[in-house]
Design a protein around this motif. Sequence first.
Motif, mmCIF file in Angstrom:
data_model
loop_
_atom_site.group_PDB
_atom_site.id
_atom_site.type_symbol
_atom_site.label_atom_id
_atom_site.label_comp_id
_atom_site.label_asym_id
_atom_site.label_seq_id
_atom_site.Cartn_x
_atom_site.Cartn_y
_atom_site.Cartn_z
ATOM 1 N N PHE A 404 24.608 -37.670 -5.011
ATOM 2 C CA PHE A 404 25.225 -36.010 -6.572
ATOM 3 C C PHE A 404 25.668 -34.996 -4.714
ATOM 4 O O PHE A 404 26.171 -35.194 -3.860
ATOM 5 C CB PHE A 404 23.958 -35.697 -6.627
ATOM 6 C CG PHE A 404 22.422 -34.871 -5.673
ATOM 7 C CD1 PHE A 404 22.201 -34.163 -5.231
ATOM 8 C CD2 PHE A 404 21.875 -36.637 -5.476
ATOM 9 C CE1 PHE A 404 21.196 -33.510 -5.042
ATOM 10 C CE2 PHE A 404 20.921 -36.310 -4.899
ATOM 11 C CZ PHE A 404 20.467 -34.285 -4.083
ATOM 12 N N VAL A 406 25.952 -30.898 -4.086
ATOM 13 C CA VAL A 406 24.442 -29.990 -4.075
ATOM 14 C C VAL A 406 25.674 -28.862 -3.942
ATOM 15 O O VAL A 406 26.222 -28.179 -4.169
ATOM 16 C CB VAL A 406 24.156 -29.894 -2.216
ATOM 17 C CG1 VAL A 406 22.791 -28.309 -2.294
ATOM 18 C CG2 VAL A 406 23.546 -31.001 -2.107
ATOM 19 N N GLN A 413 24.628 -35.512 -1.257
ATOM 20 C CA GLN A 413 23.419 -35.943 -0.293
ATOM 21 C C GLN A 413 22.720 -37.295 -1.477
ATOM 22 O O GLN A 413 23.595 -37.427 -2.470
ATOM 23 C CB GLN A 413 22.235 -35.371 -0.661
ATOM 24 C CG GLN A 413 22.312 -34.065 0.284
ATOM 25 C CD GLN A 413 21.025 -33.094 -0.258
ATOM 26 O OE1 GLN A 413 19.980 -33.093 -1.045
ATOM 27 N NE2 GLN A 413 21.149 -31.869 0.818
ATOM 28 N N GLU A 615 23.918 -35.065 -15.601
ATOM 29 C CA GLU A 615 23.657 -33.528 -15.565
ATOM 30 C C GLU A 615 23.415 -32.142 -16.147
ATOM 31 O O GLU A 615 24.423 -32.311 -16.748
ATOM 32 C CB GLU A 615 24.746 -32.826 -14.034
ATOM 33 C CG GLU A 615 24.256 -31.403 -13.033
ATOM 34 C CD GLU A 615 24.346 -30.101 -14.070
ATOM 35 O OE1 GLU A 615 23.663 -29.563 -14.048
ATOM 36 O OE2 GLU A 615 25.858 -30.246 -14.116
ATOM 37 N N GLY A 635 20.921 -31.176 -8.535
ATOM 38 C CA GLY A 635 22.127 -31.763 -7.784
ATOM 39 C C GLY A 635 23.506 -31.645 -8.971
ATOM 40 O O GLY A 635 22.837 -31.427 -10.674
#
Length: 759
Positions: A404, A406, A413, A615, A635
């Motif tokens: 994902f 940041v 990350q 998300e 994320g």
Amino acid sequence: MRLAAACAVLLGVAWVGGCQDEHPVGPTGTGATLRPGVPIVSDPVPAALARAASRSVSQATGTDVVYVSLQPGTVPNGGLATIRNTRTGSSVTAAMDAGGFDPVQIDAQAGDVLAVQVELAGGGTQTLTLRVPVTHRPGVVRTDPPPGKRDVPLNARILVVFSEPINPGTVGGIRLLRGAASIAGHTTLSADGLRAEFQPAGPLAANAGFALAISTDVADVSGDRLEQPVTAEFATGSTVIAASVATAQPALITDPFRGDLRTFVMSAIRQNDGRVSGTFSIFYPATGVRVFGRVTCFTIVGGKAAWIAGVVAGANDTTAIGQEDGWRAVDNGPPEGGVPDQLSLADPLAADGLGTAQNFCAGTPLGSPVNGVLTLRNLIGGDIVVNASGPPPPPTERMSEIAFAVWPNGGIQVINADGTSGRVLTTAADWHPTWSPDGARLAFSRLSNNQSTSAIYGINADGSGLRQLTSGAVFDAHPAWSPDGSRLAFYRDGGISVMNASDGSGVTRLTDSGYNPTWSPDGTRIAFASSRSGITSAIYVMSADGSDVRQLTNDPGGDYTPWWSPDGSKIAFQRGVSGGGVICLVRPDGSGFAQVTLFGQTPSWSPDSRVILFEQYGLTVVNVDGSGMMRRGIGYDPAWSPVGTMPTMPQPYASISIAGGNGQTGRALTTLPQPLTVLVSRDDGAPVAGAHISWYLPDGGLPSEPSLSTYLSVTDASGQTSVWLTLGAAAPQEIKLRAAVTDGTGRTPGVEFTATTTP
């Protein structure tokens, strides 16, 4: 299935509520292959036959004991488990790793009800209720290497963890095979009878396939044999481990500041070429905080003491990311020796005047200039193994991962799919990660400093091998791998192009209007979003060469970010613009439309096509039928790796309904007179306490817009929880507010409130 016979096959687990849909976990058992996600309780074993159990907060003292364990992935975001006998009140506590724990013993008799309360990362608890069976065959909790593991070191330890003590005379039923041939070696059984380690006579062959085979000749101390054989296949690489430090069982210590418990998990190796790698994870049950990172160095002194250091890669407090921590560990022998291992707290090295991680490992300090002595604390559970000349104890099974970006500045990350452990790959303005089909590499887009251009990059999954694939005065984004891994489709300046994935050569324009490309699993088609038919975006499908373009959707709200399911049967996409979207499905021929959620954007699929990752103020997963929604952490732009095991999703059992406050009217910029209230209950109407609720208000939160008193809440003993809605300045206006259960137990996507603002 609710037949009594179905409950009997849960590998010795008789769920008190399992046949009534109270936290049931599917019966997997120990069949021809090992599958994770099953809680296990043995039948009673006379205390005289039971060996000393692994260190735990409580020790069994009665005439009969049972062994309780959770296979990896049973409670994916669990950190600490407390097992309590509801008849006697006795309890035992176990630190968790990878969503499970190895067997611990507790006083119990047949028919007793055991409550397993799991403290969750992020806060809250989950309770499993088990009944002690009268009879039960032993099972396998986990193996290492786990099934399907690749690149296993040539001197790796080979381990089987059983659900209850095994008769030492039956360990000959454990063999290591290469093809049909047995590998020479011997098997040793731990003093508690729970762990069998096969030790080959020499290093394993490089780049070869092996199978760890456990036959039904293996029996427990009462003579009961495994019901079915278990086989775990794996493949070696070419590395050899020179030294290691690890927790063979997760460490449990007391927090000296609060008096609460905390858990610590680590595994670090030094290869024969000197390279060090590893991970660590710390869980604070009282607050639900989990910190994880990667080990960068360690030094072993005297064969049993170690200084270990690493860098924080993920934490609830993002300011800690990048911080170097160091700690001491002492291995005082196996748990049955009676001398507890020791561990210091992880110290922030720079703040404590200890320099860098390399300074700490090289200097092996006993204290810090700021806080004095690095105090070693006795473990009250767990086992640390320091090995100056070989591999660490085998870790638990490795699962699939989530990449994902940041917020707000970008950077890629990666975390495990259960939300635990992770690592930082990049820290630049990087977005839109996507995995290669073999899970070995990722592609992503990187914004220029002035955000006027963007380029596609590739990187290995371990953070090495960064390579720029495109350049120039163009805006390249949203890369997508072809199923054979040879090409990348991507957005460029209003349209979609393809190129060679290895070096960025061979750029070919497919269409002049489109974005968010995604390949069909057979590589013959590409789905994408486009506003070519007007101002509203829709989902389209074309052949992989750009021909035969067909429109699949047409909605006034607009459709975006399609993602083709790995099984090829569906395309997930976002309906509505970011901040007000929902997750929907459609078949590749345009039929079978279904709305999955009441909120969300940028969907991605699990490897088995059963779960959608999306998300909405962080990472969230949901079953394709809209049930089992669960938050996974912070994320954006998530992508689920196509390889690795799946975390176990909790079985949904709770229903959410509106209990009050719906349909109110109020004046602009005032708070409604009644709170908005939801009720979470079971099928029989019993309230569910402790359910986690996420509240979502589209296009709200700014000073002149509607806002909520909280966006996350937990139900009370009555199964209810409430929020207050303050209306915005716009009037007249109808407001829609959504609420959903987001701890994995909800059966439906949620509920929707309405309110009206008047001048």
